[in-house]
Write an enzyme that holds these catalytic residues in place. Structure first.
Site, PDB file in Angstrom:
ATOM      1  N   ASN A  10       0.820  -1.018   0.114  1.00 24.75           N
ATOM      2  CA  ASN A  10       0.021   0.110  -0.148  1.00 24.75           C
ATOM      3  C   ASN A  10       1.064   1.873   0.278  1.00 24.75           C
ATOM      4  O   ASN A  10       1.800   1.352   0.802  1.00 24.75           O
ATOM      5  CB  ASN A  10      -0.823  -0.150   1.417  1.00 24.75           C
ATOM      6  CG  ASN A  10      -1.302   1.171   1.779  1.00 24.75           C
ATOM      7  OD1 ASN A  10      -2.048   2.071   0.437  1.00 24.75           O
ATOM      8  ND2 ASN A  10      -2.498   1.275   2.599  1.00 24.75           N
ATOM      9  N   LYS A  12       0.224   4.389  -0.179  1.00 25.28           N
ATOM     10  CA  LYS A  12      -0.359   5.275   0.391  1.00 25.28           C
ATOM     11  C   LYS A  12      -0.170   6.725  -0.749  1.00 25.28           C
ATOM     12  O   LYS A  12      -0.452   6.799  -1.817  1.00 25.28           O
ATOM     13  CB  LYS A  12       0.353   5.478   1.652  1.00 25.28           C
ATOM     14  CG  LYS A  12       0.071   4.566   2.608  1.00 25.28           C
ATOM     15  CD  LYS A  12       0.030   4.675   3.973  1.00 25.28           C
ATOM     16  CE  LYS A  12       0.173   3.584   5.247  1.00 25.28           C
ATOM     17  NZ  LYS A  12       0.422   3.642   6.798  1.00 25.28           N
ATOM     18  N   HIS A  99      -9.483   0.873   5.163  1.00 25.62           N
ATOM     19  CA  HIS A  99      -7.710   1.323   5.793  1.00 25.62           C
ATOM     20  C   HIS A  99      -8.287   2.177   7.002  1.00 25.62           C
ATOM     21  O   HIS A  99      -8.834   3.410   6.845  1.00 25.62           O
ATOM     22  CB  HIS A  99      -7.232   1.933   4.500  1.00 25.62           C
ATOM     23  CG  HIS A  99      -5.448   1.338   5.520  1.00 25.62           C
ATOM     24  ND1 HIS A  99      -5.256   2.706   6.275  1.00 25.62           N
ATOM     25  CD2 HIS A  99      -4.518   0.810   5.262  1.00 25.62           C
ATOM     26  CE1 HIS A  99      -4.108   2.408   6.668  1.00 25.62           C
ATOM     27  NE2 HIS A  99      -3.602   1.964   5.966  1.00 25.62           N
ATOM     28  N   GLU A 101      -6.406   4.415   7.384  1.00 25.06           N
ATOM     29  CA  GLU A 101      -6.389   6.246   7.896  1.00 25.06           C
ATOM     30  C   GLU A 101      -7.759   6.797   6.526  1.00 25.06           C
ATOM     31  O   GLU A 101      -7.437   7.779   6.863  1.00 25.06           O
ATOM     32  CB  GLU A 101      -5.635   6.192   6.443  1.00 25.06           C
ATOM     33  CG  GLU A 101      -4.055   5.825   7.447  1.00 25.06           C
ATOM     34  CD  GLU A 101      -2.308   5.345   7.031  1.00 25.06           C
ATOM     35  OE1 GLU A 101      -2.746   5.237   5.283  1.00 25.06           O
ATOM     36  OE2 GLU A 101      -1.820   5.092   7.920  1.00 25.06           O
ATOM     37  N   GLU A 171      -4.737  -4.753  10.553  1.00 27.34           N
ATOM     38  CA  GLU A 171      -3.704  -4.104  10.782  1.00 27.34           C
ATOM     39  C   GLU A 171      -4.256  -2.933  12.113  1.00 27.34           C
ATOM     40  O   GLU A 171      -5.019  -1.717  12.140  1.00 27.34           O
ATOM     41  CB  GLU A 171      -3.928  -2.545   9.722  1.00 27.34           C
ATOM     42  CG  GLU A 171      -3.763  -2.936   7.873  1.00 27.34           C
ATOM     43  CD  GLU A 171      -2.829  -2.418   7.561  1.00 27.34           C
ATOM     44  OE1 GLU A 171      -1.912  -2.950   6.935  1.00 27.34           O
ATOM     45  OE2 GLU A 171      -3.615  -1.533   7.142  1.00 27.34           O
ATOM     46  N   GLY A 177       2.691   2.097  10.840  1.00 26.28           N
ATOM     47  CA  GLY A 177       4.282   2.641  10.672  1.00 26.28           C
ATOM     48  C   GLY A 177       4.610   3.466  11.594  1.00 26.28           C
ATOM     49  O   GLY A 177       5.551   4.739  11.974  1.00 26.28           O
ATOM     50  N   SER A 217       3.460  -2.230  10.136  1.00 24.99           N
ATOM     51  CA  SER A 217       4.756  -2.619  10.546  1.00 24.99           C
ATOM     52  C   SER A 217       5.905  -3.244   9.848  1.00 24.99           C
ATOM     53  O   SER A 217       6.779  -3.483  10.444  1.00 24.99           O
ATOM     54  CB  SER A 217       5.922  -1.958  12.164  1.00 24.99           C
ATOM     55  OG  SER A 217       5.521  -0.672  12.147  1.00 24.99           O
TER      56      SER A 217
HETATM   57  P1  13P Z   1       3.538   0.283   7.806  1.00 28.48           P
HETATM   58  O1  13P Z   1       3.623  -1.028   7.135  1.00 28.48           O
HETATM   59  O2  13P Z   1       4.617   1.463   7.263  1.00 28.48           O
HETATM   60  O3  13P Z   1       3.388   0.520   8.979  1.00 28.48           O
HETATM   61  O4  13P Z   1       2.092   0.730   6.739  1.00 28.48           O
HETATM   62  C1  13P Z   1       0.903  -0.249   7.608  1.00 28.48           C
HETATM   63  C2  13P Z   1      -0.207  -0.056   6.364  1.00 28.48           C
HETATM   64  O5  13P Z   1      -0.218   0.651   6.807  1.00 28.48           O
HETATM   65  C3  13P Z   1      -0.517  -0.976   4.837  1.00 28.48           C
HETATM   66  O6  13P Z   1      -2.086  -0.230   5.058  1.00 28.48           O
END
Ligand code: 13P
Length: 258
Positions: A10, A12, A99, A101, A171, A177, A217
């Site tokens: 992803n 983003k 997601h 976010e 997640e 992150g 992560s």
């Molecule tokens: P990270 O791998 O940067 O923690 O992000 C995970 C994520 O949100 C994937 O959709």
């Protein structure tokens, strides 16, 4: 295990179209070595989908294209939105939905995720439905309740033949992150719970074919620990998917060749 592992990146809100092409170029070799054993998905921003699709076609890259979001209407006066028809035309095979976010910054609700999931399937694509609890919920030991509710709401009313193709990504928000991951045991426990929810809402055969990913992560250093768990069928990777070497190593870990 009968389920084919799936490793999805992803991206983003990262990478211009030109940068996307260069990242894909860096992944071609691992895709040609591992692409039959692991389903490799990249989800670039909308503005890079066409360039990535073009390079996939030209170079017969053994990866699938995903989108990071979608609206549920097929066309019309919805300024700023992207429709399932548009994603289908770019040969997207996957659409990430719900997601954290998107839930946090753009108000995506369980109802919208459910509606979108149905539309994704109707357009011959597969949703990657995300779920995950906040740190507060985690610390209050309410993760199981939260995940049960979130997953049930997202997949309610799906046709059984669609549910069998589901991809659900666990997640934990506190692991995204942050460099903190759930332990593989914790992640396994929640992924097993998700499979139980799918069993209860559909049946055991459907739950046995649905794929459940861990995200938060994931790096080349820890990926193999998650892939060893019974109910974890791959990973949804953020930061580490932006670098060809790191993402390549995660793919190899899922393939068992690296
Ligand atoms: P990270 O791998 O940067 O923690 O992000 C995970 C994520 O949100 C994937 O959709």
């Amino acid at each position: 295990m009968a389920r084919k592992p799936l490793v999805a990146g992803n991206w983003k809100m990262n990478k211009t179209a030109a940068e996307a092409v260069s990242l894909i170029n860096g992944l071609k070799e691992v895709a040609s070595n591992c692409g039959d054993d692991v389903e490799i998905v990249v989800a670039p921003p909308f503005t890079a989908l066409h360039s990535v699709k073009t390079i996939f076609d030209l170079d017969r890259v053994n990866m699938a294209l995903g989108a990071q979001n979608m609206f549920y209407e097929t066309e019309g006066a919805f300024t700023g939105e992207i429709s399932p028809r548009m994603l289908q035309a770019e040969h997207c095979r996957y659409v990430i939905l719900g997601h954290s976010e998107r839930r946090q910054y753009f108000g995506e609700t369980d109802e919208a995720v459910n509606r979108k999931a149905k539309v994704v399937f109707e357009h011959d694509m597969t949703p990657i439905v995300c779920c995950g609890e906040s740190l507060e919920t985690h610390e209050a030991e309410k993760t199981a309740e939260w995940i049960t509710e979130q997953v049930s709401a997202a997949i309610t009313g799906l046709l059984p033949e669609h549910a069998a193709r589901l991809v659900i990504a666990y997640e934990p928000i506190w692991a995204i992150g942050t460099g903190k991951t759930a332990t593989p045991d914790m992640a396994q426990e929640v992924c097993e719970l998700i499979r139980t929810v799918v069993t209860e809402m559909f049946d055991e055969d459907i739950a046995a074919t649905a794929r459940i990913l861990y995200g938060g992560s994931v790096t080349e250093l820890n990926a193999h620990l998650f892939f060893a768990a019974d109910d974890i069928d791959g990973a949804l990777v953020g930061g580490a998917a932006l670098d060809a070497q790191s993402f390549g190593k995660i793919i190899k870990a899922a393939c068992g060749c690296g």
